[in-house]
Design a protein around this motif. Structure first.
Motif, PDB file in Angstrom:
ATOM      1  N   LEU A  30      52.195 -30.034   4.914  1.00 55.90           N
ATOM      2  CA  LEU A  30      51.201 -30.814   5.657  1.00 55.90           C
ATOM      3  C   LEU A  30      51.725 -32.170   6.132  1.00 55.90           C
ATOM      4  CD1 LEU A  30      47.813 -30.017   3.943  1.00 55.90           C
ATOM      5  CD2 LEU A  30      48.297 -29.945   6.360  1.00 55.90           C
ATOM      6  N   PRO A  31      52.422 -32.936   5.279  1.00 58.25           N
ATOM      7  CA  PRO A  31      52.936 -34.214   5.781  1.00 58.25           C
ATOM      8  C   PRO A  31      53.862 -34.011   6.970  1.00 58.25           C
ATOM      9  CG  PRO A  31      53.122 -34.128   3.406  1.00 58.25           C
ATOM     10  CD  PRO A  31      52.713 -32.770   3.849  1.00 58.25           C
ATOM     11  N   GLU A  32      54.698 -32.970   6.909  1.00 62.56           N
ATOM     12  CA  GLU A  32      55.601 -32.726   8.040  1.00 62.56           C
ATOM     13  C   GLU A  32      54.829 -32.396   9.297  1.00 62.56           C
ATOM     14  OE1 GLU A  32      57.978 -33.033   4.874  1.00 62.56           O
ATOM     15  OE2 GLU A  32      56.892 -31.127   4.963  1.00 62.56           O
ATOM     16  N   GLN A  33      53.756 -31.625   9.126  1.00 63.58           N
ATOM     17  CA  GLN A  33      52.944 -31.273  10.293  1.00 63.58           C
ATOM     18  C   GLN A  33      52.374 -32.543  10.920  1.00 63.58           C
ATOM     19  OE1 GLN A  33      49.952 -28.208   9.604  1.00 63.58           O
ATOM     20  NE2 GLN A  33      51.200 -27.296   7.999  1.00 63.58           N
ATOM     21  N   LEU A  34      51.902 -33.440  10.039  1.00 60.47           N
ATOM     22  CA  LEU A  34      51.325 -34.689  10.528  1.00 60.47           C
ATOM     23  C   LEU A  34      52.378 -35.523  11.232  1.00 60.47           C
ATOM     24  CD1 LEU A  34      49.121 -36.813  10.680  1.00 60.47           C
ATOM     25  CD2 LEU A  34      49.714 -37.537   8.387  1.00 60.47           C
ATOM     26  N   VAL A  35      53.545 -35.622  10.617  1.00 58.22           N
ATOM     27  CA  VAL A  35      54.615 -36.429  11.184  1.00 58.22           C
ATOM     28  C   VAL A  35      55.035 -35.872  12.537  1.00 58.22           C
ATOM     29  CG1 VAL A  35      57.050 -36.959  10.933  1.00 58.22           C
ATOM     30  CG2 VAL A  35      55.520 -37.355   9.046  1.00 58.22           C
ATOM     31  N   SER A  36      55.171 -34.554  12.599  1.00 51.82           N
ATOM     32  CA  SER A  36      55.627 -33.972  13.865  1.00 51.82           C
ATOM     33  C   SER A  36      54.636 -34.263  14.966  1.00 51.82           C
ATOM     34  CB  SER A  36      55.855 -32.472  13.667  1.00 51.82           C
ATOM     35  OG  SER A  36      55.127 -31.739  14.581  1.00 51.82           O
ATOM     36  N   LYS A  37      53.362 -34.263  14.615  1.00 51.36           N
ATOM     37  CA  LYS A  37      52.363 -34.574  15.626  1.00 51.36           C
ATOM     38  C   LYS A  37      52.472 -36.033  16.067  1.00 51.36           C
ATOM     39  CE  LYS A  37      47.631 -35.503  16.391  1.00 51.36           C
ATOM     40  NZ  LYS A  37      46.530 -36.064  15.680  1.00 51.36           N
ATOM     41  N   SER A  38      52.632 -36.963  15.111  1.00 53.58           N
ATOM     42  CA  SER A  38      52.679 -38.366  15.521  1.00 53.58           C
ATOM     43  C   SER A  38      53.942 -38.684  16.288  1.00 53.58           C
ATOM     44  CB  SER A  38      52.545 -39.336  14.348  1.00 53.58           C
ATOM     45  OG  SER A  38      52.703 -38.720  13.137  1.00 53.58           O
ATOM     46  N   VAL A  39      55.025 -37.987  15.982  1.00 52.73           N
ATOM     47  CA  VAL A  39      56.248 -38.234  16.746  1.00 52.73           C
ATOM     48  C   VAL A  39      56.050 -37.782  18.185  1.00 52.73           C
ATOM     49  CG1 VAL A  39      58.631 -37.532  17.038  1.00 52.73           C
ATOM     50  CG2 VAL A  39      57.823 -38.173  14.800  1.00 52.73           C
ATOM     51  N   THR A  40      55.377 -36.643  18.344  1.00 55.02           N
ATOM     52  CA  THR A  40      55.117 -36.159  19.705  1.00 55.02           C
ATOM     53  C   THR A  40      54.254 -37.152  20.469  1.00 55.02           C
ATOM     54  OG1 THR A  40      54.803 -34.064  18.555  1.00 55.02           O
ATOM     55  CG2 THR A  40      54.595 -34.044  20.946  1.00 55.02           C
TER      56      THR A  40
ATOM     57  N   LYS B  37      47.949 -40.646   0.307  1.00 48.74           N
ATOM     58  CA  LYS B  37      46.517 -40.528   0.565  1.00 48.74           C
ATOM     59  C   LYS B  37      46.000 -39.135   0.240  1.00 48.74           C
ATOM     60  CE  LYS B  37      43.462 -41.399   4.386  1.00 48.74           C
ATOM     61  NZ  LYS B  37      43.433 -41.284   5.810  1.00 48.74           N
ATOM     62  N   GLY B  38      46.815 -38.128   0.468  1.00 49.56           N
ATOM     63  CA  GLY B  38      46.355 -36.770   0.221  1.00 49.56           C
ATOM     64  C   GLY B  38      45.679 -36.196   1.454  1.00 49.56           C
ATOM     65  N   PHE B  39      45.470 -34.889   1.390  1.00 50.88           N
ATOM     66  CA  PHE B  39      44.882 -34.200   2.533  1.00 50.88           C
ATOM     67  C   PHE B  39      43.611 -33.484   2.117  1.00 50.88           C
ATOM     68  CE2 PHE B  39      48.376 -34.645   5.473  1.00 50.88           C
ATOM     69  CZ  PHE B  39      49.430 -34.919   4.627  1.00 50.88           C
ATOM     70  N   ASP B  40      42.827 -33.086   3.123  1.00 53.77           N
ATOM     71  CA  ASP B  40      41.659 -32.268   2.816  1.00 53.77           C
ATOM     72  C   ASP B  40      41.487 -31.231   3.923  1.00 53.77           C
ATOM     73  OD1 ASP B  40      40.558 -34.884   4.270  1.00 53.77           O
ATOM     74  OD2 ASP B  40      39.291 -33.187   4.812  1.00 53.77           O
ATOM     75  N   PHE B  41      40.905 -30.113   3.576  1.00 53.15           N
ATOM     76  CA  PHE B  41      40.730 -29.032   4.544  1.00 53.15           C
ATOM     77  C   PHE B  41      39.519 -28.212   4.166  1.00 53.15           C
ATOM     78  CE2 PHE B  41      42.351 -26.774   8.053  1.00 53.15           C
ATOM     79  CZ  PHE B  41      42.112 -25.424   7.870  1.00 53.15           C
ATOM     80  N   THR B  42      38.708 -27.877   5.171  1.00 52.33           N
ATOM     81  CA  THR B  42      37.527 -27.055   4.910  1.00 52.33           C
ATOM     82  C   THR B  42      37.648 -25.755   5.669  1.00 52.33           C
ATOM     83  OG1 THR B  42      36.195 -29.050   4.735  1.00 52.33           O
ATOM     84  CG2 THR B  42      35.024 -26.984   5.028  1.00 52.33           C
ATOM     85  N   LEU B  43      37.614 -24.658   4.936  1.00 54.61           N
ATOM     86  CA  LEU B  43      37.784 -23.333   5.532  1.00 54.61           C
ATOM     87  C   LEU B  43      36.512 -22.523   5.307  1.00 54.61           C
ATOM     88  CD1 LEU B  43      39.799 -21.193   6.731  1.00 54.61           C
ATOM     89  CD2 LEU B  43      40.333 -20.593   4.389  1.00 54.61           C
ATOM     90  N   MET B  44      36.015 -21.935   6.391  1.00 57.27           N
ATOM     91  CA  MET B  44      34.822 -21.102   6.243  1.00 57.27           C
ATOM     92  C   MET B  44      35.215 -19.642   6.392  1.00 57.27           C
ATOM     93  SD  MET B  44      31.471 -21.055   8.693  1.00 57.27           S
ATOM     94  CE  MET B  44      30.435 -22.245   7.897  1.00 57.27           C
ATOM     95  N   MET B 282      50.642 -19.251   9.572  1.00 59.88           N
ATOM     96  CA  MET B 282      49.968 -19.924  10.666  1.00 59.88           C
ATOM     97  C   MET B 282      48.905 -20.876  10.128  1.00 59.88           C
ATOM     98  SD  MET B 282      47.309 -20.338  12.733  1.00 59.88           S
ATOM     99  CE  MET B 282      46.156 -19.131  12.276  1.00 59.88           C
ATOM    100  N   LEU B 283      48.066 -20.349   9.231  1.00 59.98           N
ATOM    101  CA  LEU B 283      46.921 -21.119   8.776  1.00 59.98           C
ATOM    102  C   LEU B 283      47.352 -22.313   7.929  1.00 59.98           C
ATOM    103  CD1 LEU B 283      43.839 -21.337   8.523  1.00 59.98           C
ATOM    104  CD2 LEU B 283      44.005 -19.870   6.527  1.00 59.98           C
ATOM    105  N   ILE B 284      48.306 -22.104   7.059  1.00 63.62           N
ATOM    106  CA  ILE B 284      48.626 -23.132   6.078  1.00 63.62           C
ATOM    107  C   ILE B 284      49.918 -23.867   6.387  1.00 63.62           C
ATOM    108  CG2 ILE B 284      49.090 -23.564   3.651  1.00 63.62           C
ATOM    109  CD1 ILE B 284      47.412 -21.135   3.006  1.00 63.62           C
ATOM    110  N   ARG B 285      50.946 -23.106   6.708  1.00 63.48           N
ATOM    111  CA  ARG B 285      52.243 -23.775   6.750  1.00 63.48           C
ATOM    112  C   ARG B 285      52.565 -24.443   8.069  1.00 63.48           C
ATOM    113  NH1 ARG B 285      56.000 -19.600   3.165  1.00 63.48           N
ATOM    114  NH2 ARG B 285      54.567 -19.583   1.385  1.00 63.48           N
ATOM    115  N   SER B 286      51.945 -23.994   9.147  1.00 65.64           N
ATOM    116  CA  SER B 286      52.316 -24.650  10.402  1.00 65.64           C
ATOM    117  C   SER B 286      51.161 -25.219  11.213  1.00 65.64           C
ATOM    118  CB  SER B 286      53.132 -23.707  11.286  1.00 65.64           C
ATOM    119  OG  SER B 286      52.414 -22.509  11.461  1.00 65.64           O
TER     120      SER B 286
END
Lengths: 477, 367
Positions: A30-40, B37-44, B282-286
């Motif tokens: 998740l942090p990488e996903q966030l970073v990649s978005k902000s870099v873009t 800070k941490g992350f949060d996600f809501t999946l239905m 797709m859902l989680i890793r990217s």
């Protein structure tokens, strides 16, 4: 507006619990996903430099960012302080930065500096206001909004060696609740090590005793808390800026060449430039952006909204949504507007009535005057008639006497009659004076005859009534 | 004296290695802060009972969220209304903390009459938006909780020939409120050909009915060919045909999540058996973060704009007056009225002047 029937569904919130995972799920990316978005998206950073003319603001910016930003030397003779923002697009490896440097031109030059802080505060507030307006729009696009809010204010302190100037204290006090302030001692190559130590202590104690809140490098994150804590103790940073390179040993370094030696900008024992760069850019840039948004901007927004009359959620009554109160305000405003319109309409109507009344008065006056003139004319006419009558009588009497005299004898002389000529012009009209005699009368009085039928037409040719000063009541005779 | 100078934008260009300033560390700073800070996600998850929703969630997150669940009998479900049940868990992996909320919709499609059975779901989503809207508009915004639904997995039964009316209606009701990812559930009852046929059919029908499901963002042009190829394959594979399992079985010498049948073992994480891995990646890793972004920037903004416009029109109706003034900004007055007032003012001025002139004339003549 959205009537939600809570009875239709039940929400059972189970206790939040920590679960252990049976394997690698993969959300650690998740942090990488966030970073990649902000870099873009790219980053943006806005620096405000406050300090006297010539104290080295532009040079320091050039030194910090290793770029010759274009700028002309500022003059000392500005009428007041004004802010000059300039935006630059920089890139380093794959990171794009939109950097805005705001200069305070004319700061400290005026003889009366009481209002010097105002343009600065106004500028900062305007940027907050612009962001707030964007946030309140109906169709907003915050993710590609060019954020111009000031993330850091570098306050340049003159290297007097004694203490802060009064202007410094006043200005910083006005700014500390609106922006992150890092005080720096400019042109620090005029202060010796021992003097510097005392100077720094004096400055910090003055700031503390006057309650000025300067930016503290954050110590809550273990990765950087140590370095940040140690840097906090070195404030204010004593910096030297230079874009010229001097050969030291076999390297060319940025430095200032004096007859007595070379002050190297990046030498930590010469000045704190490296510390400033480390803290400002390499470690805490993101935190500065965050603090600006989460603290300073929120404070501004809260004050602004309270000023506009919004209340926050009341535990007893219905929670107000910003939009609802906004709507109420708008209604109020529209009501005000309507009232004002009414007022103006009323005023206009009144004015028209007034003018109408005035015109009527004038009309009446003129009418009266006309009547008066007519009356006067009638009077004159009557007088003339009377006179005529009298003259006629005299004439008759004279004629009688003449006849009598004639009959009496042939020896008596004939009386010369002054008004003899009047007889010849006798055309008869019992009701009024003969036109010709009135003409004569008028010719005497130097007045044109009244050709008009109505008073209005008379007014139109005002001049026919009054073109001579002799025309005054009783002026005829 | 107090003017702000005009701001001009300049391009300075790239800094070379020698001129290293250091803001290239910004991404690292962002990374560091986000981890802290941490992350949060809501999946239905939505779909009829028995489609394997809970099993799939357990398989995705490799944990058991549904320990003490009670399943209803058929008769209990005749007049079943749709419930909304939230499970929130804190999970951590390699220092990254995630607050995961799963929103369950038991009862969906289970009753005999399923008219508008999606209404409680749309209401729930709207309620989260409204809550966020209020929080965001309040004065104190320090601790806003984001409970908005970031993604909805919709389970389509594998037994039919495509989408059923209830599927179409559900997705149409939700596609502008939440990111929908349609899945073919219990895909272990379909052969590869059948799966292909069904996927094509469903994709066709999604197009035909104008349903807007979640679209993967285009990958960057500077990514390598291999990545682009994978990305393309991923997109052509939708809707994903998934299989879930709560049990671990032994297959080919390894312990894997799978289902044991007399005729063989179905492995959940085997890409030739089903699309589970694709879904998980797709859902989680990217794309987990992108799902959140689309929810914030598109669905929520649409809701907010609609909400405000409803409020405005309602007020306008109440006042029964033409509101030429837009909702923003508050301070500009009506231009037309001003013009009119100006005109009338000038007229008055002219009349006044004329009158004065006449007065003056009379006054002069009187002298």
């Amino acid at each position: 507006f959205l009537a939600l029937e809570c009875e239709r569904f039940s929400i059972c919130n189970e206790e939040k619990r920590n679960l252990s995972l049976g394997g690698h799920v993969g959300f650690d990316s998740l942090p990488e996903q966030l970073v990649s978005k902000s870099v873009t998206q790219g980053f943006c950073f806005n620096i405000l430099c406050v300090g006297e003319t010539g104290i080295g603001k532009s040079t320091l910016m050039n030194t910090l960012f290793n770029t010759m930003f274009e700028n002309e030397e500022a003059s000392h003779y500005q009428n007041g302080v004004y802010l000059r923002p300039r935006t630059y697009d920089l890139q380093e490896s794959n990171v794009r930065l939109k950097l805005t440097i705001v200069d305070t031109v004319g700061f400290g030059d005026q003889i009366n500096k009481e209002d010097s802080y105002k343009p600065i505060v106004d500028y900062i507030d305007t940027q907050f206001e612009n962001y707030l307006q964007e946030e309140l729009k109906i169709k907003r696009s915050l993710f590609n909004y060019h954020d111009t809010r000031i993330h850091i204010c570098l306050y340049f302190i003159a290297p007097t060696g004694h203490s802060l100037k009064s202007l410094d204290l006043v200005t910083m006090k006005k700014l500390d609740s609106k922006v992150n302030i890092i005080p720096i001692i400019a042109k620090a190559d005029t202060i010796s090590k021992s003097e510097l130590h005392k100077f720094k202590i004096k400055i910090m104690s003055e700031l503390v005793s006057n309650g000025v809140q300067i930016y503290q490098f954050p110590t809550d994150d273990e990765t950087v808390s140590e370095i940040n804590a140690s840097m906090n103790a070195h404030l204010p940073f004593a910096v030297v800026g230079s874009v010229e390179e001097v050969k030291v040993g076999n390297k060319a370094v940025r430095a200032r060449q004096y007859p007595w030696g070379v002050v190297q900008v990046e030498n930590e024992s010469h000045c704190d430039f490296v510390k400033l760069r480390e803290m400002l850019i390499r470690v805490n840039m993101e935190d500065l952006r965050e603090q600006t948004h989460a603290r300073h901007y929120e404070l501004y927004r809260r004050c602004k909204l309270e000023e506009m009359g919004f209340k926050d959620t009341d535990p007893d009554s219905e929670p107000f949504s910003l939009q609802e109160t906004y709507e109420a305000k708008r209604k109020e405003f529209l009501g005000d507007l309507q009232r004002k319109e009414e007022e103006m309409r009323q005023m206009f109507v009144n004015k028209v009535k007034e003018t109408e009344a005035e015109l009527k008065d004038k009309e009446r006056e003129l009418h009266e005057k006309f009547e008066q003139l007519k009356r006067m004319h009638q009077e004159e006419k009557k007088k003339v008639e009377d006179k005529r009558g009298y003259l006629e009588e005299e004439m008759n009497a004279f004629n009688k006497r003449k006849a009598a005299a004639e009959t009496l004898s042939l020896s008596q002389p004939v009386k010369k009659d002054k008004d003899k000529k009047n007889r010849s012009v006798n055309t008869e009209n019992q009701s009024g004076v003969s036109a010709s005699s009135s003409k004569v009368m008028m010719a005497k009085a130097n007045v044109e005859p009244l050709n008009c039928q109505s008073w209005w037409q008379a007014i139109q040719c005002c001049t026919c009534l009054v073109h001579n000063a002799t025309w005054r009541p009783g002026g005829l005779f | 004296p107090n003017q702000t100078g005009r701001n001009r934008s300049h391009t300075v260009g790239k800094l070379t290695e020698k001129q290293y300033v250091g803001f290239a560390t910004l991404p690292n700073q962002v990374h560091r802060k986000s981890v802290k800070k941490g992350f949060d996600f809501t999946l239905m998850v939505a779909g009829e009972s028995g489609m394997g929703k809970s099993t799939l969630v357990n398989s995705l997150f490799l944990t058991d969220l549904y320990k003490d669940r009670k399943l209803l009998n058929a008769e209990e479900r005749i007049n079943q209304t749709v419930e909304i049940i939230k499970h929130t868990v804190d999970i951590e992996e390699k220092g990254v903390k995630l607050k995961l909320t799963i929103v369950d919709t038991p009862g969906f499609g289970d009753a005999v009459n399923n008219n508008e059975c999606w209404k409680p779901i749309t209401d729930y989503i709207d309620q989260q938006f409204e809550q966020y809207f209020r929080d965001e508009s309040g004065l104190n915004r320090k601790n806003i909780q984001d409970n908005r639904v970031h993604c909805c997995l919709y389970f389509i039964p594998p037994f039919g020939h495509g989408l059923r009316p209830v599927d179409v209606e559900f997705m149409k009701a939700l596609h502008e409120k939440v990111n929908i990812i349609p899945l073919i559930a219990k895909a272990d009852c379909l052969t590869p050909n059948e799966i292909k046929k069904l996927k094509d059919r469903i994709r066709e029908e999604i197009d035909k009915f104008g349903i807007k499901v979640y679209q993967f963002p285009e990958c960057d042009s500077d990514e390598d060919e291999e990545f682009k190829q994978l990305d393309k394959e991923l997109k052509e594979c939708t809707p994903f045909a998934v299989i879930g399992s709560n049990t671990v079985v032994e297959a080919r010498g390894q312990r894997v999540r799978g289902r044991l049948y007399p005729w063989g073992i179905v492995e959940v994480e085997n890409q030739s058996h089903c699309d589970f891995v694709k879904l998980r990646n797709m859902l989680i890793r990217s794309h987990m973060h992108d799902l959140k972004d689309v929810t914030c920037d598109v669905h929520y903004e649409n809701y907010r704009a609609q909400c405000i416009q409803e409020m405005t029109s309602k007020l306008a109706q109440d006042n029964r007056m033409e509101s030429p003034i837009p909702i923003l900004p508050l301070s500009t007055p009506d231009v037309d009225t001003e013009k009119l007032i100006k005109m009338k003012d000038e007229e008055l001025k002219r009349m006044q002047e004329m009158l004065n002139k006449m007065q003056q004339q009379m006054h002069d003549k009187e002298q």
